[in-house]
Design an enzyme around this catalytic site. Structure first.
Site, mmCIF file in Angstrom:
data_model
loop_
_atom_site.group_PDB
_atom_site.id
_atom_site.type_symbol
_atom_site.label_atom_id
_atom_site.label_comp_id
_atom_site.label_asym_id
_atom_site.label_seq_id
_atom_site.Cartn_x
_atom_site.Cartn_y
_atom_site.Cartn_z
ATOM 1 N N ILE A 1 -6.502 -79.766 -10.197
ATOM 2 C CA ILE A 1 -5.968 -78.856 -11.010
ATOM 3 C C ILE A 1 -5.573 -77.761 -10.290
ATOM 4 C CG2 ILE A 1 -8.345 -77.830 -11.633
ATOM 5 C CD1 ILE A 1 -6.727 -77.385 -14.560
ATOM 6 N N ALA A 2 -4.116 -77.350 -10.273
ATOM 7 C CA ALA A 2 -3.748 -76.102 -9.628
ATOM 8 C C ALA A 2 -3.626 -74.773 -10.431
ATOM 9 C CB ALA A 2 -2.208 -76.536 -8.953
ATOM 10 N N THR B 1 -14.883 -65.472 -10.425
ATOM 11 C CA THR B 1 -15.832 -64.892 -9.448
ATOM 12 C C THR B 1 -17.149 -64.115 -10.488
ATOM 13 O OG1 THR B 1 -14.718 -62.676 -9.852
ATOM 14 C CG2 THR B 1 -14.116 -64.169 -7.925
ATOM 15 N N GLN C 1 -33.446 -67.607 6.804
ATOM 16 C CA GLN C 1 -34.494 -66.737 7.527
ATOM 17 C C GLN C 1 -35.632 -67.215 7.843
ATOM 18 O OE1 GLN C 1 -33.122 -63.604 8.181
ATOM 19 N NE2 GLN C 1 -34.931 -62.922 9.396
ATOM 20 N N GLN D 1 -48.865 -64.621 5.111
ATOM 21 C CA GLN D 1 -48.523 -63.964 3.942
ATOM 22 C C GLN D 1 -47.008 -63.975 3.527
ATOM 23 O OE1 GLN D 1 -49.447 -59.890 2.727
ATOM 24 N NE2 GLN D 1 -51.246 -60.888 1.513
ATOM 25 N N GLU E 1 -16.556 -76.271 -16.768
ATOM 26 C CA GLU E 1 -16.185 -76.165 -15.206
ATOM 27 C C GLU E 1 -17.528 -75.284 -14.823
ATOM 28 O OE1 GLU E 1 -13.335 -74.259 -11.923
ATOM 29 O OE2 GLU E 1 -12.395 -74.719 -13.859
#
Length: 381
Positions: A124-125, A366, A337, A280, A243
Site C-alpha cells: 500500500i502506497a 508517528t 546496555q 543489583q 494496522e
C-alpha cells in the site's frame, strides 16, 4: 502470564507456523538481509501452507476465517524470531481489508486467489517524499481520461516496494474537496509508466524490501478503482486502527523475546567474579523491564479482543501503538546496555532487534500523531 485470548485451534496454528519458520525462514533470513530482499519462494510456500489470506473466503483460496488472532500469531512468531524481512503482516493485516471489503466481485476473482497463493505480493502506497504522516498532504494525482485513470506522482518508504505485484496507491482524484479529494487505485506490476525507484538503504529491517515508487502517466483501467471515488481518506482512517494494532502486537512480542534473551545472557555472562545478573543494577533494571513488558502485554491482549469484537476505537488503537512501541524502543535500548560491547555486534540478536525496532514509533503514524489522536479525543478545548 497465562494468556486467555487463544483457543486450542490457535495453539495448533502457532505450532504449524513455528515449524514453517524453522524450515523455510530461519536458515535463510541472514542471506535475505545481505541481499536486502526475501525470496519470493517463501511467499509461495506460505500460501501452500495456508498462512496467507486467512480471512479471505475459501472460494478464493483463503482460510475463510474472520479472526484477527491468527494474524496476531503470525506477527508474534515473526517478531520473536527476529524475522523482520517477512512482510506477511502487511499482506494479511493491512492490505487484506481493502481487498475484502471494498472490491467488486470481478476484482476479488482477479486478485484474491493470487493473494492467497503468494503469487501476488501486495503493498500500500501512502507516504510521499514531501509528506509522511500528513496524509492530507498527498500530491500524487490521478485524472480520469475516458475509461482510464492517468496517474502521476511518487511514493516513498513503501514496504514490499520491490517484490509487490499489486500496489494500492492513494492519490488525489478530486483536488480541493478536502477529505473527499482522495481515492485508492490498484496499480499492477508491468503497467507502463510504473517504475520502481531506489531500493532504500535502511539502518534496520534489512531483509524487508522498502522502495520508492514512481508513476509517470500510468494508464490504469477505471475498474481498478478500489471502493468509491473520493472515499480514499475515509477508507484509510477506517483501516488504520488494525494496522496500528498489528504494529503494537509486534512490539509486545519483541519486548518479550528481547527480555528473555537478555535474562539468559546476564545469567551466563560474568563480571567482577560473578554473573552480571547477580548485580543489583541488573536485577533492578530487569525488574522494571519485566513489569513494563507485562503492562504492554495486558494492554495489547485487551485491545486484540476488542478489535476481534468490533469495538476497538481509533483512539484505543493509537494508545496501543504509542505505548507499546515507545516501551519497545526503551526496553531494547536498556537490554543492549546490559549486553555491554557485545550488544553492539550484529551477530547478537539484541543488536539486530535494536535496529529493527526503531521504525516502530514512526511508521503507521508517528508517536506524535498518536498523541494528537488521543489528545483530540479528550475534549480539552
Amino acid at each position: 502470564m497465562q494468556r486467555n485470548i487463544f483457543e486450542s485451534e490457535h495453539n495448533m496454528f502457532r505450532d504449524s507456523f513455528r515449524k514453517f519458520l524453522d524450515q523455510h525462514v530461519a536458515s535463510q533470513h541472514e542471506r535475505w538481509e545481505q541481499q536486502k530482499i526475501v525470496d519470493r519462494e517463501v511467499w509461495i510456500e506460505a500460501g501452500k501452507q495456508g498462512f496467507l489470506g486467512i480471512s479471505v473466503p475459501e472460494e478464493y483460496g483463503g482460510g475463510g476465517v474472520q479472526d484477527f488472532r491468527y494474524n496476531v500469531i503470525i506477527a508474534e512468531e515473526l517478531a520473536r524470531g527476529g524475522y523482520s524481512g517477512v512482510a506477511f503482516p502487511l499482506h494479511n493485516d493491512i492490505v487484506a481489508p481493502y481487498l475484502l471489503d471494498l472490491t467488486t466481485n470481478e476484482q476479488k476473482q482477479r486478485w484474491l486467489p493470487g493473494f492467497c497463493s503468494g503469487e501476488i505480493i501486495t503493498a500500500i502506497a501512502m507516504s510521499e517524499p514531501g509528506c509522511g504522516s500528513d496524509l492530507q498532504g498527498i500530491k500524487t494525482r490521478a485524472t480520469l481520461d475516458g475509461d482510464h485513470w492517468i496517474l502521476n506522482g511518487a511514493k516513498t518508504f513503501i514496504t514490499s516496494g520491490i517484490n509487490s505485484d499489486l500496489v494500492l496507491v492513494v492519490a488525489q482524484t478530486d483536488p480541493g474537496q478536502g477529505a473527499k479529494s482522495f481515492s485508492i487505485l490498484a496499480v499492477e506490476r508491468g503497467m507502463p509508466g510504473f517504475e520502481r525507484g531506489r531500493h532504500l538503504d535502511k539502518i534496520g529491517m534489512l531483509a524487508q524490501d522498502t522502495a520508492e515508487l514512481n508513476f509517470i502517466d500510468v494508464r490504469i483501467p477505471a475498474e481498478n478503482l478500489i471502493g468509491e471515488r473520493g472515499q480514499g481518506f475515509y477508507y484509510l482512517m477506517r483501516n488504520l486502527p488494525q494496522e496500528r494494532m498489528s504494529i503494537a502486537v509486534t512490539a509486545a512480542a519483541s519486548m518479550e523475546a528481547c527480555l528473555a534473551t537478555t535474562t539468559e545472557y546476564v545469567r551466563d555472562r560474568s563480571a567482577f567474579g560473578k554473573p552480571i545478573g547477580a548485580l543489583q543494577n541488573t536485577r533492578f533494571t530487569l525488574a522494571d523491564l519485566a513489569t513494563e513488558t507485562m503492562a504492554v502485554r495486558i494492554l495489547v491482549d485487551r485491545f486484540i479482543a476488542e478489535l476481534d469484537g468490533g469495538t476497538l476505537t481509533a483512539e484505543e488503537a493509537a494508545m496501543a501503538k504509542l505505548y507499546a512501541t515507545e516501551a519497545q524502543v526503551r526496553l531494547i535500548d536498556r537490554c543492549l546496555q546490559l549486553h555491554g560491547g557485545y550488544g553492539y555486534m550484529r551477530e547478537y540478536k539484541i543488536a539486530r532487534a535494536y535496529l529493527d525496532a526503531r521504525i516502530q514509533t514512526i511508521y503507521g503514524g508517528t508517536s506524535e500523531i498518536m498523541r494528537e489522536i488521543i489528545g483530540r479525543s479528550m475534549s480539552l478545548s
